[in-house]
Scaffold this motif. Structure first.
Motif, PDB file in Angstrom:
ATOM      1  N   ALA A 213       0.843  -1.195   0.000  1.00 33.59           N
ATOM      2  CA  ALA A 213       0.000   0.000   0.000  1.00 33.59           C
ATOM      3  C   ALA A 213       0.875   1.242   0.000  1.00 33.59           C
ATOM      4  O   ALA A 213       1.790   1.382   0.803  1.00 33.59           O
ATOM      5  CB  ALA A 213      -0.913  -0.009   1.223  1.00 33.59           C
ATOM      6  N   ARG A 214       0.612   2.153  -0.927  1.00 29.79           N
ATOM      7  CA  ARG A 214       1.387   3.381  -1.061  1.00 29.79           C
ATOM      8  C   ARG A 214       0.441   4.558  -1.204  1.00 29.79           C
ATOM      9  O   ARG A 214      -0.698   4.415  -1.629  1.00 29.79           O
ATOM     10  CB  ARG A 214       2.291   3.324  -2.304  1.00 29.79           C
ATOM     11  CG  ARG A 214       3.331   2.244  -2.294  1.00 29.79           C
ATOM     12  CD  ARG A 214       3.986   2.097  -3.666  1.00 29.79           C
ATOM     13  NE  ARG A 214       4.495   3.360  -4.167  1.00 29.79           N
ATOM     14  CZ  ARG A 214       5.706   3.826  -3.918  1.00 29.79           C
ATOM     15  NH1 ARG A 214       6.531   3.113  -3.168  1.00 29.79           N
ATOM     16  NH2 ARG A 214       6.105   4.975  -4.400  1.00 29.79           N
ATOM     17  N   ASP A 215       0.929   5.730  -0.839  1.00 35.95           N
ATOM     18  CA  ASP A 215       0.171   6.944  -1.119  1.00 35.95           C
ATOM     19  C   ASP A 215       0.285   7.261  -2.607  1.00 35.95           C
ATOM     20  O   ASP A 215       0.958   6.558  -3.364  1.00 35.95           O
ATOM     21  CB  ASP A 215       0.705   8.102  -0.276  1.00 35.95           C
ATOM     22  CG  ASP A 215       0.386   7.929   1.200  1.00 35.95           C
ATOM     23  OD1 ASP A 215      -0.633   7.294   1.510  1.00 35.95           O
ATOM     24  OD2 ASP A 215       1.168   8.416   2.038  1.00 35.95           O
ATOM     25  N   ASN A 216      -0.370   8.331  -3.019  1.00 32.69           N
ATOM     26  CA  ASN A 216      -0.368   8.708  -4.425  1.00 32.69           C
ATOM     27  C   ASN A 216       0.680   9.783  -4.694  1.00 32.69           C
ATOM     28  O   ASN A 216       0.808  10.741  -3.937  1.00 32.69           O
ATOM     29  CB  ASN A 216      -1.749   9.226  -4.839  1.00 32.69           C
ATOM     30  CG  ASN A 216      -2.801   8.140  -4.772  1.00 32.69           C
ATOM     31  OD1 ASN A 216      -2.554   7.007  -5.168  1.00 32.69           O
ATOM     32  ND2 ASN A 216      -3.977   8.466  -4.266  1.00 32.69           N
ATOM     33  N   LEU A 217       1.428   9.616  -5.783  1.00 31.77           N
ATOM     34  CA  LEU A 217       2.413  10.607  -6.190  1.00 31.77           C
ATOM     35  C   LEU A 217       1.712  11.718  -6.966  1.00 31.77           C
ATOM     36  O   LEU A 217       0.995  11.455  -7.929  1.00 31.77           O
ATOM     37  CB  LEU A 217       3.479   9.963  -7.072  1.00 31.77           C
ATOM     38  CG  LEU A 217       4.466   9.036  -6.370  1.00 31.77           C
ATOM     39  CD1 LEU A 217       5.193   8.167  -7.393  1.00 31.77           C
ATOM     40  CD2 LEU A 217       5.473   9.853  -5.577  1.00 31.77           C
ATOM     41  N   ALA A 218       1.940  12.953  -6.552  1.00 27.82           N
ATOM     42  CA  ALA A 218       1.274  14.085  -7.194  1.00 27.82           C
ATOM     43  C   ALA A 218       2.292  15.014  -7.841  1.00 27.82           C
ATOM     44  O   ALA A 218       3.393  15.217  -7.332  1.00 27.82           O
ATOM     45  CB  ALA A 218       0.450  14.861  -6.166  1.00 27.82           C
ATOM     46  N   SER A 219       1.908  15.565  -8.985  1.00 23.97           N
ATOM     47  CA  SER A 219       2.717  16.550  -9.695  1.00 23.97           C
ATOM     48  C   SER A 219       1.771  17.586 -10.287  1.00 23.97           C
ATOM     49  O   SER A 219       0.606  17.292 -10.586  1.00 23.97           O
ATOM     50  CB  SER A 219       3.531  15.904 -10.821  1.00 23.97           C
ATOM     51  OG  SER A 219       4.290  14.813 -10.347  1.00 23.97           O
ATOM     52  N   ALA A 225       2.208  28.769 -22.204  1.00 25.79           N
ATOM     53  CA  ALA A 225       1.638  28.802 -23.550  1.00 25.79           C
ATOM     54  C   ALA A 225       0.141  28.524 -23.519  1.00 25.79           C
ATOM     55  O   ALA A 225      -0.641  29.156 -24.246  1.00 25.79           O
ATOM     56  CB  ALA A 225       2.341  27.783 -24.444  1.00 25.79           C
ATOM     57  N   ASP A 226      -0.278  27.589 -22.664  1.00 20.22           N
ATOM     58  CA  ASP A 226      -1.687  27.213 -22.583  1.00 20.22           C
ATOM     59  C   ASP A 226      -2.454  28.011 -21.535  1.00 20.22           C
ATOM     60  O   ASP A 226      -3.687  27.975 -21.514  1.00 20.22           O
ATOM     61  CB  ASP A 226      -1.824  25.734 -22.228  1.00 20.22           C
ATOM     62  CG  ASP A 226      -1.221  24.818 -23.275  1.00 20.22           C
ATOM     63  OD1 ASP A 226      -1.065  25.267 -24.424  1.00 20.22           O
ATOM     64  OD2 ASP A 226      -0.893  23.672 -22.927  1.00 20.22           O
ATOM     65  N   ARG A 227      -1.697  28.667 -20.625  1.00 22.61           N
ATOM     66  CA  ARG A 227      -2.294  29.315 -19.449  1.00 22.61           C
ATOM     67  C   ARG A 227      -3.137  28.302 -18.668  1.00 22.61           C
ATOM     68  O   ARG A 227      -4.244  28.596 -18.214  1.00 22.61           O
ATOM     69  CB  ARG A 227      -3.187  30.510 -19.852  1.00 22.61           C
ATOM     70  CG  ARG A 227      -2.567  31.459 -20.854  1.00 22.61           C
ATOM     71  CD  ARG A 227      -1.547  32.376 -20.238  1.00 22.61           C
ATOM     72  NE  ARG A 227      -0.858  33.144 -21.283  1.00 22.61           N
ATOM     73  CZ  ARG A 227      -1.305  34.281 -21.802  1.00 22.61           C
ATOM     74  NH1 ARG A 227      -2.449  34.784 -21.362  1.00 22.61           N
ATOM     75  NH2 ARG A 227      -0.628  34.924 -22.736  1.00 22.61           N
ATOM     76  N   ARG A 228      -2.584  27.092 -18.527  1.00 23.61           N
ATOM     77  CA  ARG A 228      -3.324  26.048 -17.848  1.00 23.61           C
ATOM     78  C   ARG A 228      -2.450  25.349 -16.820  1.00 23.61           C
ATOM     79  O   ARG A 228      -1.232  25.258 -16.961  1.00 23.61           O
ATOM     80  CB  ARG A 228      -3.871  25.012 -18.840  1.00 23.61           C
ATOM     81  CG  ARG A 228      -4.991  25.551 -19.698  1.00 23.61           C
ATOM     82  CD  ARG A 228      -5.669  24.468 -20.500  1.00 23.61           C
ATOM     83  NE  ARG A 228      -6.403  23.494 -19.701  1.00 23.61           N
ATOM     84  CZ  ARG A 228      -7.595  23.728 -19.154  1.00 23.61           C
ATOM     85  NH1 ARG A 228      -8.181  24.913 -19.284  1.00 23.61           N
ATOM     86  NH2 ARG A 228      -8.212  22.778 -18.475  1.00 23.61           N
ATOM     87  N   ALA A 229      -3.125  24.851 -15.795  1.00 26.00           N
ATOM     88  CA  ALA A 229      -2.479  24.043 -14.767  1.00 26.00           C
ATOM     89  C   ALA A 229      -3.053  22.635 -14.854  1.00 26.00           C
ATOM     90  O   ALA A 229      -4.270  22.460 -14.957  1.00 26.00           O
ATOM     91  CB  ALA A 229      -2.729  24.627 -13.382  1.00 26.00           C
ATOM     92  N   THR A 230      -2.191  21.649 -14.803  1.00 31.98           N
ATOM     93  CA  THR A 230      -2.603  20.253 -14.882  1.00 31.98           C
ATOM     94  C   THR A 230      -2.121  19.524 -13.640  1.00 31.98           C
ATOM     95  O   THR A 230      -0.934  19.592 -13.297  1.00 31.98           O
ATOM     96  CB  THR A 230      -2.009  19.576 -16.140  1.00 31.98           C
ATOM     97  OG1 THR A 230      -2.432  20.298 -17.305  1.00 31.98           O
ATOM     98  CG2 THR A 230      -2.467  18.132 -16.241  1.00 31.98           C
ATOM     99  N   VAL A 231      -3.014  18.822 -12.962  1.00 35.21           N
ATOM    100  CA  VAL A 231      -2.676  18.048 -11.779  1.00 35.21           C
ATOM    101  C   VAL A 231      -2.607  16.585 -12.177  1.00 35.21           C
ATOM    102  O   VAL A 231      -3.550  16.039 -12.757  1.00 35.21           O
ATOM    103  CB  VAL A 231      -3.724  18.244 -10.656  1.00 35.21           C
ATOM    104  CG1 VAL A 231      -3.299  17.490  -9.400  1.00 35.21           C
ATOM    105  CG2 VAL A 231      -3.917  19.724 -10.355  1.00 35.21           C
ATOM    106  N   ILE A 232      -1.470  15.960 -11.878  1.00 34.11           N
ATOM    107  CA  ILE A 232      -1.220  14.573 -12.270  1.00 34.11           C
ATOM    108  C   ILE A 232      -1.016  13.748 -11.012  1.00 34.11           C
ATOM    109  O   ILE A 232      -0.235  14.115 -10.138  1.00 34.11           O
ATOM    110  CB  ILE A 232       0.019  14.474 -13.180  1.00 34.11           C
ATOM    111  CG1 ILE A 232      -0.181  15.332 -14.436  1.00 34.11           C
ATOM    112  CG2 ILE A 232       0.305  13.028 -13.558  1.00 34.11           C
ATOM    113  CD1 ILE A 232       1.064  15.498 -15.271  1.00 34.11           C
TER     114      ILE A 232
END
Length: 338
Positions: A213-219, A225-232
């Motif tokens: 069992a592991r936690d989730n890796l977040a980035s 250029a896109d003026r966007r934020a993406t959560v992975i």
């Protein structure tokens, strides 16, 4: 695209016939030394983990210098010679995270070819591992390392460790951001959130056993250029939204920020900021570019809920397209694979 079987064969730098003997020869060529970085000869490396015993690890591969720099808690603790992709089969540049680790990896598709201390960067075959070091770029895309250095590095890294492959880079610099991530909050809420963050463990302390069992890796990736934020999260895009950038017509550069967390006596979150570029002649942008970026309120909750020590935040002037940022690899490439 190269056949993956061929990539693994050539990138190891270890022959199939007499493969064990090749590993032994590579080990004999390894040598820990105390030299200036520029004076290191093929197979030589420095190793001083005592300079920074704990904290987030980041690895930077310098293509022009054929060097691998290892930083822990923003302090350089090791440097090694390496061999990257030769002309026509260049090593891709950009931001990667380690996807898989295998200390005694052998190719299942290429006659059991050895790839000792393998830290995988892409599923298509690019990795850090032990291999032949002729003193110049000679692989088909992988980053070959001295065998002993690769063994020690393997013990420091974890799935999710950032690896920056660049034409030029700056040493990590500490940066304190007054908001949680990309938003301003009340001081009372800030203190509460920092306490919650500091109670979470770093990925290096998560269980490494398969199936554990592991936690989730977040980035988080912010594209000017896109003026966007993406959560992975674990390589999957889980949220997207508007990125509000001060002076959006002015470049923000290419940066990686590794979250340390809260620090006693500091009001804000401490990040380790690394500027990099694929162009060896390009000027590095100010790591303070993070202060120019905010996310729309609708995205704040998705980011805050996933924060953990070691979380990675990437700023880029490039579009965040499937060609440059691909799940589940979490690769932000400035130069694609050949």
């Amino acid at each position: 695209m190269l056949n993956r079987r061929r990539v693994l064969q050539v990138a190891t730098g270890l022959t199939l016939v007499g493969g064990v003997a090749a590993v032994v020869r590579a080990q004999e060529a390894d040598k820990q030394v105390d030299k200036e970085v520029a004076a290191l000869k093929p197979g030589e490396f420095t190793w001083h983990p005592e300079r920074s015993p704990d904290g987030p690890v980041a690895v930077i591969v310098s293509l022009p210098d054929q060097r691998v720099h290892v930083y822990r808690n923003a302090v350089r603790i090791a440097v090694s010679t390496c061999s990257t992709g030769k002309p026509g089969h260049s090593t891709p540049t950009g931001v990667f995270t380690i996807l898989e680790k295998d200390r005694d990896h052998h190719s299942s598709t290429y006659d059991n070819a050895p790839m000792p201390n393998m830290n995988r960067l892409t599923w298509s075959g690019v990795a850090l591992h032990a291999g032949n070091l002729p003193g110049y770029p000679a692989s088909h895309g992988c980053v070959r390392l001295p065998l002993e250095f690769s063994r020690r590095l393997f013990g420091l890294t974890h799935v999710g460790t950032p690896v920056i492959i660049a034409g030029a880079h700056g040493d990590p610099a500490p940066l304190v951001h007054p908001g949680l991530v990309l938003s301003d909050v009340a001081q009372a809420e800030m203190e509460k959130k920092v306490a919650e963050l500091n109670a979470k463990s770093h990925p290096k302390d998560w269980p490494a056993e398969p199936g554990a069992a592991r936690d989730n890796l977040a980035s988080v990736v912010i594209s000017r250029a896109d003026r966007r934020a993406t959560v992975i999260e674990n390589g999957t895009v889980v949220a997207q939204g508007e990125a509000i950038i001060e002076a959006p017509d002015r470049p923000i550069g290419q940066h990686v920020y590794v979250l340390e967390g809260g620090r006693e006596g500091v009001s804000g979150l401490v990040w380790h900021a690394i500027a990099h570029t694929s162009d060896p002649a390009a000027e590095l942008a100010d790591v303070g570019a993070l202060h120019r970026v905010r996310t729309a309120p609708a995205l704040d909750a998705a980011i805050h809920a996933r924060m953990h020590p070691g979380m990675i935040l990437v700023l880029t002037d490039q579009p965040s397209s499937p060609e440059s940022r691909s799940a589940p690899n979490f690769v932000v490439m400035t130069q694609g694979e050949v």
